[in-house]
Every structure is written in C-alpha cells, then in structure tokens.
Design a protein around this motif. Structure first.
Motif, PDB file in Angstrom:
ATOM      1  N   LEU A  33      10.852   4.168   2.332  1.00 18.61           N
ATOM      2  CA  LEU A  33      10.120   3.380   3.328  1.00 18.61           C
ATOM      3  C   LEU A  33       9.785   4.506   4.423  1.00 18.61           C
ATOM      4  N   ALA A  34       9.407   5.536   3.872  1.00 16.32           N
ATOM      5  CA  ALA A  34       8.907   6.860   4.927  1.00 16.32           C
ATOM      6  C   ALA A  34       7.667   6.650   5.458  1.00 16.32           C
ATOM      7  N   PRO A  35       7.261   7.352   6.549  1.00 19.10           N
ATOM      8  CA  PRO A  35       6.011   7.519   7.080  1.00 19.10           C
ATOM      9  C   PRO A  35       5.052   7.980   5.998  1.00 19.10           C
ATOM     10  N   ALA A  36       3.891   7.598   6.476  1.00 15.66           N
ATOM     11  CA  ALA A  36       2.617   8.174   5.657  1.00 15.66           C
ATOM     12  C   ALA A  36       2.712   9.318   5.484  1.00 15.66           C
ATOM     13  N   GLY A  37       2.660   9.892   4.256  1.00 14.16           N
ATOM     14  CA  GLY A  37       2.597  11.480   4.142  1.00 14.16           C
ATOM     15  C   GLY A  37       4.065  11.975   3.323  1.00 14.16           C
ATOM     16  N   SER A  38       5.131  11.073   3.615  1.00 14.57           N
ATOM     17  CA  SER A  38       6.468  11.726   3.003  1.00 14.57           C
ATOM     18  C   SER A  38       6.807  10.420   2.196  1.00 14.57           C
ATOM     19  N   GLU A  39       6.069   9.822   1.470  1.00 15.22           N
ATOM     20  CA  GLU A  39       6.310   8.680   0.796  1.00 15.22           C
ATOM     21  C   GLU A  39       6.768   9.326  -0.978  1.00 15.22           C
ATOM     22  N   ARG A  40       7.698   8.641  -1.574  1.00 14.83           N
ATOM     23  CA  ARG A  40       8.332   9.052  -2.702  1.00 14.83           C
ATOM     24  C   ARG A  40       8.369   7.727  -3.814  1.00 14.83           C
TER      25      ARG A  40
END
Length: 491
Positions: A33-40
């Motif tokens: 549930l990471a911020p936009a640009g850090s999704e995995r």
C-alpha cells in the motif's frame, strides 16, 4: 484453552467438528500500500488449514472458528497469520453456577490514519495482531418473591506484542427485583474493576446504580437511574467521579418494533442514548446512539450487534436449507458489504481514556434471490488523559493527532443468488478519519466483487476482484487493485 475444556464440564450434546483447508492464489499491484511511484506488484499463495467446532445443547453452547494462514510471496519472506473467533456458555450447576468465555485473534489497524487493512495477506506498518481473552464465571439464582441475584467475576486480557498489554479483573453484583409483574420494579448494580495496563499505573473503577422501572401498559414503560461512580485515572478535565442519573422510556408497540431512549448527566456533562429497531417480513432496520468513557481494549472486547446476521440466518432458512452453507454465505456477504470493519470505523490503538460518542444505522432488505445491506456510522473521541502516554505508538511529533477525532463511514453490499449453488456479492465502502486538533484528514474507498460457487457438499470455490483508493491531506496517497481465486475443502 478454556473454551476447549468446557465440554468436559457439561452434559453430552450434538457436536459439529469440521476441518477445512483454504487454498488461494491472488495478485496485487501494490502489496505494501505504498504511495504512487513506489508500488510493487506480487503474486501471493495462501494455504490456510482451519477448523469449525460448534454445539448447542441444554447446558452448553459453543462456537469456535480457527484458521492458520500461511502466506507465500514471490519477492519477500513468507509469513503466517492466525484468526480465531470463539465464544461459549456453560451451565455448570443447574440454576446456580455458569461460565461464559470468549477468545479471538485478528489483524487490526493500529491507527485510523495511514494505510488501512483490507486483506490480511497484504503487508503494511499500520497493522498488528490482537489477541483477546475473556472468562466470566457467575452465580445466578432466583429468590422467589424477592429478586434474581447475579454475582459475576470477569477477567479480560487484550494483547498485541509490545503495543498493547491490558488486563482487568471485575466483580459485579446485580439484584433484579421480583414484584410478580405488578407496578414498579427495581434493579441494583454494584461493580468494582481493577485495570492493569503495562504502560500505566493501575486504575480502579467503582460504580453503584439503582434503576426503577414502571410499565404504564404492555407497550410503554419508563425508567430512572441514579448512581455514583469513581474512576482514579488522571483526567485532563473534570475529576472522573461523582453522582449521575438519567431518565428514559421504552416503547414496544409490537414484537417487530422497539424504541428506547434516555437523557441524563454524568461527570463529563449531559449524556444521551437511543436504541431502536424496526422489522418487517423481509426488512430490518436498527439505529443506535451512545455516549460513554471507553478505551481501546474495552472496544476490542465489546460485543458487536448481531441483528443483521441473526435476521438473515432466520430469513434465508428456506433459501439455503443447509445451516453451515447458509452461515458461510452470510459471513461472505457481511464481510464484503462491511469491508472497513463490522463497525465501519477504526478502533485505533491508544493507552488513553476517551469520551466516545457514536451513532450507527444499519439495514438489510431481502427478497427470495437477493439482499441489500446498508451501514452508516459516525464516532467522535475526545481524549480524557494526557497524550504523552501514546508516544511509543505515535511518535513525539504526532501526539496531538488523536486528542479529538471524528470518523464517518458508509458501507453497502448486494448479494444475488444466481442459482442454488452460486452467489454474487458486490460491496462498496467509503470512510473518513479526521483529527480535529491537527486538521489531518484521511479518506478510504473500496469496491469489491466476489463470486462463490458450491461445487459439492464439501468443496466450494470463489473468485474476487477489488479496487482500493486512499487519500490524505498529509500526503501518501495510494491505490491498490487485487484479484484472487480460492478453493475451500471441508472434511
């Protein structure tokens, strides 16, 4: 463990013991549930053995559901979760000695702000495993022409690693008068509770109350309560002790309609309550409002309203004759339609005492092949003790975040019985958490679609998709999309 010992203390009864295994394969595009640009994104494999145990005899009622969830990830270490929901009641000595017990294990949100738990297989820093235990032996006896007496001992424990560790011991004496149904009746309640929070000095809570009831007729009655309470926690405002009282009325014009309301005064000010329900052949509505001093561990141990599930279990008796299948269908439906939690709002972790004001409106409408559920909730908390004791939970720069909070939520779910073996469930929810002291506001929205199919009497399959959206004026917006398929085998 006590719940498993209860059978030895009761007479024989019909038992249902059902081992299960749940296999699930899913994919999420934002595991942490990471911020936009850090999704995995990752694929997730779950193997979850479990067991369901239940019995309902004349002297013993027991329900236990346990699951061990083993989760395998493609790009990070595996981990395990446990879920337990167990409660039991046993009559040890006829008309004299009884015992109630509860236990639970579940993953919970630590804060109402930040990423929110929707699927236990996802990982984020805002979740923790909470374990609850409660045991309550009590003596109850009816003294003819005088009163019914109940002497109860309560032991409760809530733990969550190093975040929460709270134990309480309470002794209660309740006397309910017997006037043969003529005119006034009375109820006397005496209680003393000792609270031991590992992060605080011990706290003692004492309460004594007398309630008088008067029925005007078979459908309308009035009641009045007067009492004295004393709590020795260190309050920021009014000393938490003093006389209190309230007046109220109860109206029951028919077995399907109930309304009870009261107003009064306690040491923290005026207080109000409302409890109403309206039931038709295929519809149920409930409305509740309450004000009280509460704690995080107290809310974890509170008994949630069961009106919707009980109503559906009775209503769907002809629609789904198999009681186990009916119960599982209702659980799936309510889980999806109440995606942010059974109460809609987050019981965030804290060592503080709060004045909580909350209102809930719930309803369900059912036809022979479909059901629609709606749940609205709002709750406000005002801290009654210093925020410094939450420095380990929040950090020194966030201590004011939970001084005054307000949460609101709306949840809706629709279930369609496509066939005798298949169900489609759609759920949507939106919630808002706002700190009235710092101005921070977080919003969470979710939509889930689930399809279940009973392949045989012991095998069922399901598939689901979801979309989650989180925004905050403190930053850290995120989106998450997930899809999964499951196979459940009962033995």
């Amino acid at each position: 463990m006590l719940l498993l010992m209860l059978p030895a203390l009761a007479s024989p009864a019909d038992w249902s013991v059902t081992p299960t295994v749940r296999l699930r394969e899913s994919y999420t595009d934002n595991l942490g549930l990471a911020p936009a640009g850090s999704e995995r994104g990752q694929f997730i494999t779950e193997v979850s053995p479990g067991v369901m145990i239940s019995t309902s005899g004349p002297r013993l009622q027991l329900s236990l559901v346990y699951t061990l969830q083993k989760v395998f990830y493609t790009h990070q270490p595996d981990r395990s979760n446990q879920q337990l929901d167990a409660h039991g009641h046993c009559e040890l000595l006829a008309d004299w000695l009884y015992i109630d017990a509860r236990a639970g294990i579940a993953q919970r949100n630590v804060s109402a702000f930040g990423p929110q738990l929707l699927d236990p297989a996802l990982s984020n820093s805002n979740t923790s495993t909470v374990r609850t235990q409660a045991i309550s032996p009590y003596l109850r006896h009816y003294f003819s022409g005088l009163a019914t007496a109940v002497l109860r001992y309560d032991y409760q424990h809530v733990g969550s690693g190093g975040l929460l560790d709270v134990r309480s011991n309470a002794l209660t004496l309740q006397l309910t008068g017997d006037n043969g149904g003529r005119g006034w009746n009375w109820d006397l309640n005496l209680q003393r509770t000792e609270m031991d929070d590992a992060a605080l000095a011990p706290v003692t809570l004492s309460n004594a109350a007398l309630t008088l009831n008067y029925p005007f007729n078979s459908s309308l009655g009035a009641f009045a309560t007067a009492g004295y309470e004393k709590q020795d926690y260190h309050s920021l405002s009014a000393q938490p002790q003093g006389k209190y009282g309230w007046l109220g009325a109860a109206w029951t014009p028919s077995p399907r309609t109930r309304l009870s309301a009261s107003l009064g005064h306690r040491y923290f000010g005026k207080t109000y309550s409302l409890d109403a329900s309206y039931r038709l052949r295929s519809m149920l509505w409930t409305l509740n409002y309450s004000e009280d001093i509460t704690t995080t561990h107290g809310e974890f141990l509170s008994v949630s309203p069961t009106g919707l599930s009980d109503f559906l279990f009775e209503l769907w008796a002809t629609r789904i004759p198999d009681p186990q299948l009916r119960l599982k269908t209702i659980q799936v439906f309510l889980t999806i339609s109440q995606m942010m939690g059974s109460q809609g709002n987050v019981n965030f972790f804290s060592h503080r005492y709060y004045l909580q004001k909350q209102a809930r409106l719930s309803g369900v409408y059912s036809t022979p092949r479909s059901a629609l559920a709606l749940h609205l909730a709002t709750s406000g908390r005002t801290g009654q003790t210093t925020n410094a004791i939450d420095s380990v939970l929040l950090g020194p720069d966030q201590l004011q975040l939970t001084d005054r909070t307000r949460q609101t939520s709306i949840q809706a779910g629709w279930n369609w019985r496509m066939s005798a073996r298949g169900n489609l469930t759609i759920g949507a929810s939106h919630s808002r958490a706002k700190s009235l002291t710092t101005g921070r506001e977080d919003r969470n929205s979710a939509v889930t679609v689930g399809l279940t199919r009973q392949l045989s009497s012991r095998i069922s399959a399901s598939a689901d998709v979801r979309h989650v959206h989180h925004t905050s004026n403190a930053g850290s917006h995120y989106r998450e999309n997930g899809i999964g398929a499951s196979l459940i085998v009962s033995f």
